[in-house]
Design a protein around this motif. Sequence first.
Motif, PDB file in Angstrom:
ATOM      1  N   ALA A   1       0.822  -1.211   0.000  1.00 33.86           N
ATOM      2  CA  ALA A   1       0.000   0.000   0.000  1.00 33.86           C
ATOM      3  C   ALA A   1       0.856   1.262   0.000  1.00 33.86           C
ATOM      4  O   ALA A   1       0.601   2.210  -0.753  1.00 33.86           O
ATOM      5  CB  ALA A   1      -0.933  -0.007   1.213  1.00 33.86           C
ATOM      6  N   VAL A   2       1.889   1.273   0.842  1.00 32.42           N
ATOM      7  CA  VAL A   2       2.756   2.452   0.933  1.00 32.42           C
ATOM      8  C   VAL A   2       3.610   2.589  -0.322  1.00 32.42           C
ATOM      9  O   VAL A   2       3.753   3.680  -0.879  1.00 32.42           O
ATOM     10  CB  VAL A   2       3.640   2.380   2.201  1.00 32.42           C
TER      11      VAL A   2
ATOM     12  N   GLY B   1       1.064   3.361  -3.279  1.00 28.35           N
ATOM     13  CA  GLY B   1       0.137   4.477  -3.108  1.00 28.35           C
ATOM     14  C   GLY B   1      -1.303   4.100  -3.424  1.00 28.35           C
ATOM     15  O   GLY B   1      -2.191   4.950  -3.435  1.00 28.35           O
TER      16      GLY B   1
ATOM     17  N   PRO C   1      -5.071   2.775  -2.972  1.00 32.89           N
ATOM     18  CA  PRO C   1      -5.999   2.745  -1.840  1.00 32.89           C
ATOM     19  C   PRO C   1      -6.294   1.310  -1.419  1.00 32.89           C
ATOM     20  O   PRO C   1      -6.315   0.398  -2.248  1.00 32.89           O
ATOM     21  CB  PRO C   1      -7.259   3.419  -2.388  1.00 32.89           C
TER      22      PRO C   1
ATOM     23  N   GLU D   1      -6.277   5.465   2.386  1.00 35.66           N
ATOM     24  CA  GLU D   1      -4.833   5.486   2.150  1.00 35.66           C
ATOM     25  C   GLU D   1      -4.131   4.946   3.391  1.00 35.66           C
ATOM     26  O   GLU D   1      -4.407   5.380   4.503  1.00 35.66           O
ATOM     27  CB  GLU D   1      -4.361   6.931   1.881  1.00 35.66           C
TER      28      GLU D   1
ATOM     29  N   ASP E   1       0.970   7.871   5.342  1.00 35.59           N
ATOM     30  CA  ASP E   1       0.661   9.173   5.955  1.00 35.59           C
ATOM     31  C   ASP E   1       0.785  10.315   4.952  1.00 35.59           C
ATOM     32  O   ASP E   1       0.719  11.486   5.316  1.00 35.59           O
ATOM     33  CB  ASP E   1       1.575   9.431   7.163  1.00 35.59           C
ATOM     34  N   GLY E   2       0.996   9.967   3.690  1.00 32.43           N
ATOM     35  CA  GLY E   2       1.092  10.997   2.654  1.00 32.43           C
ATOM     36  C   GLY E   2       2.512  11.465   2.396  1.00 32.43           C
ATOM     37  O   GLY E   2       2.769  12.191   1.439  1.00 32.43           O
TER      38      GLY E   2
ATOM     39  N   ALA F   1       1.766   2.405   9.295  1.00 37.57           N
ATOM     40  CA  ALA F   1       0.758   2.069   8.275  1.00 37.57           C
ATOM     41  C   ALA F   1       0.012   0.789   8.661  1.00 37.57           C
ATOM     42  O   ALA F   1      -1.208   0.695   8.501  1.00 37.57           O
ATOM     43  CB  ALA F   1       1.417   1.905   6.909  1.00 37.57           C
TER      44      ALA F   1
END
Length: 215
Positions: A136-137, A140, A142, A178, A181-182, A194
Motif C-alpha cells: 500500500a505504501v 500508493g 488505496p 490510504e 501518511d502521505g 501504516a
Amino acid sequence: MTELPSARGAEVGRRIGVGLMYGLWRPRVLGAWKVPASGPAIFAVNHSHNIDGPMVMGVAPRPTHFLIKKEAFIGPLDPFLLAIGQVKVDRDTTDRTAITRALGVLDNGGVLGIFPEGSRGEGDFASLRAGLAYFAVRSGAPVVPVAVLGSSERPGRLMKGLPPLRSRVDVVFGDPFEAGDGSGRRTRTALDEATERIQKQLTAHLDNARRLTGR
C-alpha cells in the motif's frame, strides 16, 4: 524480466468465479459501489475459509489478482491459478518474484487481493503481517477492506470442507483509504505506523459488516 500476471486471465477467473459462487451458494454483496472503478486498488480480505478468495473473485466488480501461498499451487491447480492471473508467493522467504509481480499488477492499474492475516484463522484481522502495508505504501494504491461472513459458520453435509450448498455468504466492501501518511516514506517506522492504521480500519470495517449483516 519477470512476467506479470495476466489481466485477461484475471477477467476469465472472475467469470468462472461468478458462475461457481452464484451457482453453489447465495452470495449477498454489499458496498460493491465503493470499489474504485479504475486505477490500482488493494482488497484486504479477512480469511476464515478456503472459499473466501474465490468468493471475492466471483462477486467483486473488477478482476482480482490474489497473492496465494505456493502450497495451494498443486497438481492441475498450478497452471490453472497462474492462467487466471493469480500470484504464487513463498511465505517462508522474501519472495522477490512475487513482490515484483504484485507491484506490477498495481503499476498497471489492477486490483491486488491480499489476506493480510497471512493464513486462515478467525478471520478477525487480529494479527496482520507487514506485507499489506508495504504494497500500500510503496504503490500508493488505496486499500479496500473486504469482509467475508458466513463461509465458516458450519460445514456442508455433502462436502464437509465447504459451506452448505445454497447457503448465504455475505461479502461487504468498505470505504477505500490510504494506508500511508502521505509522506511517501517507506522506513520500518512508516510501515509499522501504516500497519497500525490498516488494522484499525479493517477491524472497524469488520465490526460494521457484522452489524449490517447480523452475523
